[in-house]
Design an enzyme around this catalytic site. Structure first.
Site, PDB file in Angstrom:
ATOM      1  N   LYS A  34       0.835  -1.197   0.000  1.00 42.78           N
ATOM      2  CA  LYS A  34       0.000   0.000   0.000  1.00 42.78           C
ATOM      3  C   LYS A  34       0.871   1.249   0.000  1.00 42.78           C
ATOM      4  O   LYS A  34       2.084   1.194   0.264  1.00 42.78           O
ATOM      5  CB  LYS A  34      -0.915   0.003   1.226  1.00 42.78           C
ATOM      6  CG  LYS A  34      -0.172   0.083   2.556  1.00 42.78           C
ATOM      7  CD  LYS A  34      -1.126   0.073   3.731  1.00 42.78           C
ATOM      8  CE  LYS A  34      -0.357   0.189   5.063  1.00 42.78           C
ATOM      9  NZ  LYS A  34      -1.258   0.255   6.219  1.00 42.78           N
ATOM     10  N   ARG A 133     -10.735   0.481  15.022  1.00 40.12           N
ATOM     11  CA  ARG A 133     -10.591   1.162  13.743  1.00 40.12           C
ATOM     12  C   ARG A 133     -11.545   0.488  12.754  1.00 40.12           C
ATOM     13  O   ARG A 133     -12.718   0.321  13.047  1.00 40.12           O
ATOM     14  CB  ARG A 133      -9.129   1.101  13.294  1.00 40.12           C
ATOM     15  CG  ARG A 133      -8.707   2.185  12.324  1.00 40.12           C
ATOM     16  CD  ARG A 133      -7.200   2.188  12.094  1.00 40.12           C
ATOM     17  NE  ARG A 133      -6.732   0.967  11.453  1.00 40.12           N
ATOM     18  CZ  ARG A 133      -5.471   0.757  11.094  1.00 40.12           C
ATOM     19  NH1 ARG A 133      -4.547   1.679  11.330  1.00 40.12           N
ATOM     20  NH2 ARG A 133      -5.104  -0.376  10.511  1.00 40.12           N
ATOM     21  N   TYR A 267      14.502  30.513   7.791  1.00 38.10           N
ATOM     22  CA  TYR A 267      13.424  31.325   8.343  1.00 38.10           C
ATOM     23  C   TYR A 267      13.528  31.492   9.850  1.00 38.10           C
ATOM     24  O   TYR A 267      13.828  30.545  10.578  1.00 38.10           O
ATOM     25  CB  TYR A 267      12.070  30.696   8.010  1.00 38.10           C
ATOM     26  CG  TYR A 267      11.710  30.774   6.547  1.00 38.10           C
ATOM     27  CD1 TYR A 267      11.580  31.998   5.896  1.00 38.10           C
ATOM     28  CD2 TYR A 267      11.495  29.617   5.812  1.00 38.10           C
ATOM     29  CE1 TYR A 267      11.241  32.064   4.555  1.00 38.10           C
ATOM     30  CE2 TYR A 267      11.156  29.670   4.466  1.00 38.10           C
ATOM     31  CZ  TYR A 267      11.031  30.891   3.846  1.00 38.10           C
ATOM     32  OH  TYR A 267      10.702  30.955   2.516  1.00 38.10           O
ATOM     33  N   MET A 320      10.290  24.684   2.167  1.00 39.97           N
ATOM     34  CA  MET A 320       9.471  23.904   1.249  1.00 39.97           C
ATOM     35  C   MET A 320      10.303  23.077   0.280  1.00 39.97           C
ATOM     36  O   MET A 320       9.974  21.929  -0.023  1.00 39.97           O
ATOM     37  CB  MET A 320       8.526  24.814   0.466  1.00 39.97           C
ATOM     38  CG  MET A 320       7.572  24.063  -0.454  1.00 39.97           C
ATOM     39  SD  MET A 320       6.428  25.144  -1.339  1.00 39.97           S
ATOM     40  CE  MET A 320       5.405  25.727   0.003  1.00 39.97           C
TER      41      MET A 320
END
Length: 403
Positions: A34, A133, A267, A320
């Site tokens: 998956k 779940r 930053y 990013m």
């Protein structure tokens, strides 16, 4: 031409499956592929797992199972288990994909899909034994048996499996492991006493495959261990279980520059250099899946990397598309030099588990979250088990990396 790549060793995946099979000699192996094979590439990883002896493949989404069939992966059983109303179940049935049923509405939709396809659907009933779940509660399982058996008598479905998932498999001595195993054993008895003839009962994930033989049953479902990560790092790394991490994430160093003491980095100047030094920019960021939580500050550096045989760390915030490393005073590194974020650890490079620790998460997330723009380069010779074009591309890339 992307300045970074995830190099995936298909031979490692093959050999990991062999090791997992040795840990569960009484069971078949379902390699869970998956989430694009945990970020490693769905079809090549599936073929490598089959080469290692997997006789089943597991996918969460129906589209993943259909992609495997469209790619010509036809010689193993495929199970899919997570879908909402309106999923393309007719296509799944037509493609000979086993379908999990975790609710009454799901059985109704599988039956309708089978009728539309004109063939019998292979069904695995999912019981919630305590994870809270997806899955039928034990009471709901009993309620579903009558309509399931009616559908089986009609020829619409064949109930071939019963399965569940453990909540604390990574803590083998946790009391819930035994409790869930008892609930599952009772569910097996209930289903079989109702007249269902099960082909497979399956409960064990990666951790239980390696640590809890009592729940191996007929089939084990390793996921992250297929790709060489330990699901129980507190008990032992991959090497303890005969596993090798299959993915190496690497990049070319971009900007390299001298900066004076007191320079703020990235930053908010979370990191400020204390002396004249050299900074380097690695062209990967959180859009590529590098966790922002692995940023570095004044107290400690962030996620680890290897460059020129030395271990460095993220300096300042992960951005990013990039992050910065402090190369140190007088560093002679140059743009284009290879930076390894994680790999097997055999040459001293960081591992995915090291990044998991730096980001306060798990190794699963580190490899699975890699963005789609990071190329997956598959290497390793599996002979006819891998499409020739894929194998050739992997060899070409491997030669480029060596050069």
């Amino acid at each position: 031409m992307y300045p970074a790549r995830a190099v995936v060793d298909l031979t490692a995946i093959r050999d990991n499956v062999r090791s997992l099979a040795a840990h569960a000699p009484t069971a078949q192996v379902m390699a869970v592929v998956k989430a694009d094979a945990y970020g490693h590439g769905l079809v090549p990883s599936a073929r490598a797992a089959i080469a290692g002896g997997a006789t089943w493949l597991g996918t969460a989404q129906v589209c993943e199972a259909l992609e495997l069939r469209r790619a010509g992966v036809l010689d193993v059983r495929v199970l899919t288990w997570l879908y909402a109303p309106g999923a393309p179940l007719r296509e799944a049935v037509e493609a000979d994909v086993d379908v999990s049923v975790a609710a009454a509405w799901a059985l109704d939709e599988v039956v309708a899909a089978a009728r539309a396809a004109g063939r019998t659907a292979r069904v695995h009933l999912k019981v919630d034994t305590g994870l809270g779940r997806n899955g039928l509660t034990p009471v709901q399982l009993v309620e579903l048996l009558e309509p399931a058996l009616r559908a089986e008598a009609e020829g619409a479905v064949h109930v071939v499996g019963l399965w569940s998932h453990l909540a604390f498999a990574d803590e083998p001595e946790h009391p819930t492991v035994r409790a869930q195993a008892q609930v599952f054993a009772e569910a097996v008895r209930t289903v079989e006493q109702a007249g269902v003839r099960l082909e497979v009962r399956h409960l064990a994930n990666s951790a239980a495959t390696l640590t809890t033989p009592a729940v191996h049953y007929d089939l084990v479902r390793p996921g992250v261990a297929v790709y060489g990560l330990s699901p129980v790092p507190q008990l032992g790394g991959p090497e303890r279980y005969g596993l090798t991490p299959a993915m190496t994430l690497e990049a070319e160093l971009a900007t390299v520059k001298d900066v004076p003491a007191g320079t703020g980095v990235s930053y908010a100047h979370q990191y400020v250099v204390e002396r004249d030094t050299v900074l380097g920019v690695v062209p990967l960021g959180y859009s590529d899946g590098i966790p922002r939580h692995a940023s570095g500050g004044a107290a400690r550096l962030g996620g680890p990397v290897q460059l020129g045989g030395r271990r460095l760390g993220v300096a300042g915030r992960v951005c990013m598309d990039q992050f910065v490393v402090d190369l140190g005073p007088g560093a002679t590194d140059r743009a284009g030099d290879r930076v390894v974020l994680f790999g097997t650890g055999a040459d001293g490079e960081p591992t995915a588990q090291d990044w998991a620790v730096a980001a306060d998460t798990i190794g699963y997330e580190i490899v699975t979250r890699l963005g789609g723009r990071v190329p997956r380069v598959h290497v390793g010779d599996l002979g006819e088990s891998v499409e020739p074009a894929v194998a050739a591309a992997g060899r070409d890339r491997a030669e480029q990396v060596v050069r």
